[in-house]
Design a protein around this motif. Structure first.
Motif, short mmCIF file in Angstrom:
data_model
loop_
_atom_site.label_atom_id
_atom_site.label_comp_id
_atom_site.label_asym_id
_atom_site.label_seq_id
_atom_site.Cartn_x
_atom_site.Cartn_y
_atom_site.Cartn_z
N ALA A 42 3.22 -7.78 -7.86
CA ALA A 42 3.77 -6.99 -6.75
C ALA A 42 5.10 -7.58 -6.29
N LEU A 43 5.18 -8.90 -6.18
CA LEU A 43 6.41 -9.56 -5.76
C LEU A 43 7.55 -9.23 -6.72
N LEU A 44 7.28 -9.32 -8.01
CA LEU A 44 8.31 -9.04 -9.01
C LEU A 44 8.74 -7.57 -8.94
N MET A 45 7.78 -6.67 -8.77
CA MET A 45 8.10 -5.25 -8.71
C MET A 45 8.94 -4.93 -7.48
N TRP A 46 8.59 -5.50 -6.34
CA TRP A 46 9.33 -5.23 -5.12
C TRP A 46 10.74 -5.83 -5.16
N LEU A 47 10.87 -7.00 -5.77
CA LEU A 47 12.20 -7.59 -5.92
C LEU A 47 13.08 -6.72 -6.82
N ARG A 53 17.80 -0.96 -5.39
CA ARG A 53 17.91 -0.10 -4.21
C ARG A 53 17.15 1.22 -4.39
N LEU A 54 15.95 1.12 -4.90
CA LEU A 54 15.14 2.31 -5.14
C LEU A 54 14.45 2.75 -3.85
N PRO A 55 14.34 4.05 -3.60
CA PRO A 55 13.65 4.52 -2.39
C PRO A 55 12.17 4.22 -2.46
N MET A 56 11.60 3.71 -1.36
CA MET A 56 10.21 3.27 -1.37
C MET A 56 9.33 4.06 -0.41
N ARG A 57 9.88 5.12 0.20
CA ARG A 57 9.10 5.88 1.18
C ARG A 57 8.36 7.03 0.52
N PHE A 58 7.07 7.16 0.88
CA PHE A 58 6.24 8.26 0.39
C PHE A 58 5.44 8.83 1.56
N SER A 59 4.93 10.03 1.36
CA SER A 59 4.11 10.64 2.41
C SER A 59 2.76 9.94 2.50
N ALA A 60 2.05 10.19 3.60
CA ALA A 60 0.73 9.59 3.79
C ALA A 60 -0.22 10.03 2.68
N LYS A 61 -0.12 11.29 2.27
CA LYS A 61 -0.97 11.81 1.19
C LYS A 61 -0.69 11.08 -0.11
N ILE A 66 -1.82 6.66 -4.24
CA ILE A 66 -1.37 5.36 -4.76
C ILE A 66 -2.44 4.30 -4.50
N ALA A 67 -3.08 4.38 -3.33
CA ALA A 67 -4.16 3.45 -3.01
C ALA A 67 -5.34 3.64 -3.96
N PRO A 178 7.94 8.57 -8.65
CA PRO A 178 8.53 7.68 -9.65
C PRO A 178 7.59 6.53 -10.02
N ILE A 179 7.52 6.22 -11.31
CA ILE A 179 6.56 5.24 -11.81
C ILE A 179 6.81 3.85 -11.23
N THR A 180 8.06 3.42 -11.20
CA THR A 180 8.37 2.05 -10.77
C THR A 180 7.94 1.80 -9.33
N GLN A 181 8.33 2.68 -8.42
CA GLN A 181 7.98 2.49 -7.01
C GLN A 181 6.48 2.64 -6.78
N VAL A 182 5.85 3.56 -7.49
CA VAL A 182 4.39 3.73 -7.36
C VAL A 182 3.68 2.47 -7.81
N ASN A 183 4.11 1.88 -8.92
CA ASN A 183 3.50 0.64 -9.38
C ASN A 183 3.72 -0.50 -8.40
N ALA A 184 4.91 -0.54 -7.79
CA ALA A 184 5.18 -1.59 -6.81
C ALA A 184 4.23 -1.49 -5.62
N TRP A 185 4.09 -0.28 -5.08
CA TRP A 185 3.16 -0.08 -3.98
C TRP A 185 1.72 -0.32 -4.44
N GLY A 186 1.37 0.19 -5.63
CA GLY A 186 0.00 0.06 -6.12
C GLY A 186 -0.40 -1.39 -6.31
N MET A 187 0.48 -2.20 -6.88
CA MET A 187 0.16 -3.61 -7.09
C MET A 187 0.09 -4.36 -5.77
N LEU A 188 0.91 -3.93 -4.81
CA LEU A 188 0.81 -4.53 -3.48
C LEU A 188 -0.53 -4.20 -2.84
#
Length: 305
Positions: A42-47, A53-61, A66-67, A178-188
């Motif tokens: 997760a740390l590596l993905m978020w860095l 500078r990828l957008p990281m905001r998603f809706s609650a749904k 992702i959870a 997007p796959i990258t941001q979803v994986n970053a949130w998912g691993m977190l």
């Protein structure tokens, strides 16, 4: 060419992670080892996301799905796999895990309404027969306290969890996430969930300083999690769960070779027969009858007029 490269990377990495997991077992509790793995991932993905500078905001749904992805793909799946490899060799675990292919197809039908071709039923029966043959020496008397049977049940549970995670990934792809941001949130989310599990269970946060543990942890976090999940989810997005599942057919070959070389994995008649049935069943599931017929026809000798 791009899909071939994605396949190659995914197969080689995931085929070797089964062996790397062996070095994570023993001194450090499974859930603690996994917490380290996905926290680092997760740390590596978020860095990376911050750097790009990828957008990281998603809706609650979207966060909810992702959870779900994190729960099934980055937590429960691996808890069961790590536990299973305390009872089975990495080769046996990898072979049994190929049942996820069948689960993917059934779940795609259940969740997305995609019809199931007749050949899939034959392939499923062949794959199940292969698993039975593979574990036949341990089925005598149906002693469910047998270590191999415990390991098999854990692997099948892991395959089901991973398949459900794949369905969440397909949904996220169809929603345009997007796959990258979803994986970053998912691993977190996965790391947070695993941390809570460790705290609630009272398991101590120990750490091994052995080179084997540290190197395998880094390999699993960087290659097995960050890179391999990115390539596999890219295949899921571009080709769908059925075609992307070809990787599941191929990576046991890598795992079996490594287990034979480094774990003294012993081949028996049951191993050969069971492995062959599993591979043939998976290939049948993934190959339309039209292609099979065309392949057979091209191999028939041509008679001179």
């Amino acid at each position: 060419m791009q899909n071939i490269l994605l396949y190659l990377v995914t197969v080689l990495i995931w085929g070797s992670t089964w062996f790397a997991i062996e070095f994570q077992l023993g001194e450090v509790a499974v859930e603690v080892s996994l917490t380290y793995r996905f926290a680092l991932s997760a740390l590596l993905m978020w860095l990376f996301c911050w750097w790009r500078r990828l957008p990281m905001r998603f809706s609650a749904k979207d966060h909810g799905f992702i959870a779900l992805l994190a729960l099934f793909n980055f937590a429960l799946n691996y808890i069961l796999i790590y536990q299973a490899q305390q009872y089975l060799t990495s080769a046996m675990t990898a072979i049994a895990f190929t049942t996820m292919l069948l689960m993917n197809i059934v779940n795609t039908r259940l969740f997305f309404g995609k019809p199931v071709a007749k050949r899939i039923y034959f392939g499923a029966l062949m794959g199940i027969a292969g698993i039975i043959v593979l574990f036949y020496p341990d089925l005598d008397g149906l002693d469910f306290t047998n270590a191999s049977l415990i390991g098999l049940v854990l692997v099948l549970g892991s395959a089901l969890s991973a398949s459900l995670g794949n369905m969440a990934s397909v949904r996220n792809s169809r929603a345009g996430l997007p796959i990258t941001q979803v994986n970053a949130w998912g691993m977190l989310y996965g790391a947070i969930g695993l941390t809570l599990l460790v705290l609630v269970s009272g398991t101590p946060f120990t750490f091994s300083t052995s080179p084997a543990f540290i190197i395998s942890l880094l390999y699993l976090a960087v290659f097995g999690s960050v890179i391999a999940f990115a390539t596999y989810f890219a295949l899921l997005k571009g080709m769908g769960p059925e075609k992307a599942s070809y990787t599941i057919v191929l990576f046991p070959l890598v795992a079996v070779v490594l287990s034979t070389l480094f774990e003294d994995f012993v081949w028996t008649g049951y191993t050969f027969a069971g492995f062959a049935l599993v591979l043939l069943g998976n290939a049948l599931v993934l190959t339309p009858f039209a292609k099979i017929k065309a392949l057979l026809l091209t191999r028939q000798p041509q008679l001179a007029p």
